[in-house]
Design a protein around this motif. Structure first.
Motif, short mmCIF file in Angstrom:
data_model
loop_
_atom_site.label_atom_id
_atom_site.label_comp_id
_atom_site.label_asym_id
_atom_site.label_seq_id
_atom_site.Cartn_x
_atom_site.Cartn_y
_atom_site.Cartn_z
N THR A 177 22.70 11.29 -24.94
CA THR A 177 22.69 11.49 -23.49
C THR A 177 21.32 11.14 -22.90
OG1 THR A 177 24.35 13.23 -23.71
CG2 THR A 177 23.06 13.22 -21.67
N ASN A 180 20.80 7.35 -22.99
CA ASN A 180 21.63 6.72 -21.96
C ASN A 180 21.08 6.96 -20.56
OD1 ASN A 180 23.40 5.65 -23.81
ND2 ASN A 180 24.84 7.37 -23.67
N GLN A 183 18.03 4.71 -20.14
CA GLN A 183 18.43 3.31 -19.93
C GLN A 183 19.04 3.14 -18.54
OE1 GLN A 183 20.84 2.29 -23.48
NE2 GLN A 183 19.43 0.56 -23.58
#
Length: 188
Positions: A177, A180, A183
């Motif tokens: 998580t 992500n 990113q």
């Protein structure tokens, strides 16, 4: 910076996979131990039942206590108690009833009931300990098994391995998580 983060995340993910593989190996060993311990328990309870039959027959026919047979049965009972905690009750005919868990009968007179490793309904890779009753009906007694080798194996699986696997999974989800989110924010 993004490449460095991805590289580190990949390294951590690989480490997590290694930890998971180790836990799975330990878990497999525990499951094999449970199965082989159940086999030993069944062999001993069958032997105790046969000795009960011989003791009761000898006592009925001669009126004398067959001490040698009783000693053999006591030795088997000692061996059985190394695998699982049991309780016993001596009967008037000299036979010895053997109970496991919260009073589930393993041996009643000359009859023994078998334990069986059955797949856990929620996790087929784990075995539960069931007692096989009349008509082949199995009853899960895993939560009532204490002491001995079988109780120890179940305790390690349920109190050490399972929580470790859960924690590893939660950490992995948390890490994924965060990576992500990083990113998605487009941070370089």
């Amino acid at each position: 910076q993004r490449q460095a983060l991805l590289s580190q995340a990949n390294g951590i993910a690989q480490q997590m996979q290694n930890y998971n593989a180790q836990l799975q190996t330990y878990s497999g060993g525990i499951e094999q131990g449970i199965s082989s311990t159940i086999t030993q328990v069944n062999t001993l309870t069958s032997g105790i039942a046969k000795l009960n039959q011989q003791i009761a027959a000898g006592l009925a026919s001669t009126g004398q206590t067959p001490n040698q047979l009783m000693d053999q049965r006591d030795q088997m009972l000692d061996q059985l108690s190394q695998y699982v905690s049991v309780n016993t009750a001596t009967q008037a005919d000299g036979s010895l009833n053997v109970y496991v868990g919260t009073g589930q009968p393993l041996v009643i007179g000359a009859t023994s009931q078998q334990l069986q490793a059955t797949p856990n309904q929620y996790n087929a890779s784990e075995s539960q300990v069931s007692i096989v009753g009349g008509g082949g009906k199995t009853t899960d007694i895993t939560s009532t098994i204490t002491g001995g080798q079988l109780g120890g194996l179940l305790a390690v699986r349920d109190q050490v391995l399972r929580p470790a696997e859960n924690t590893l999974g939660q950490f992995s989800v948390g890490l994924a998580t965060l990576v992500n989110q990083s990113q998605g924010a487009g941070v370089d």
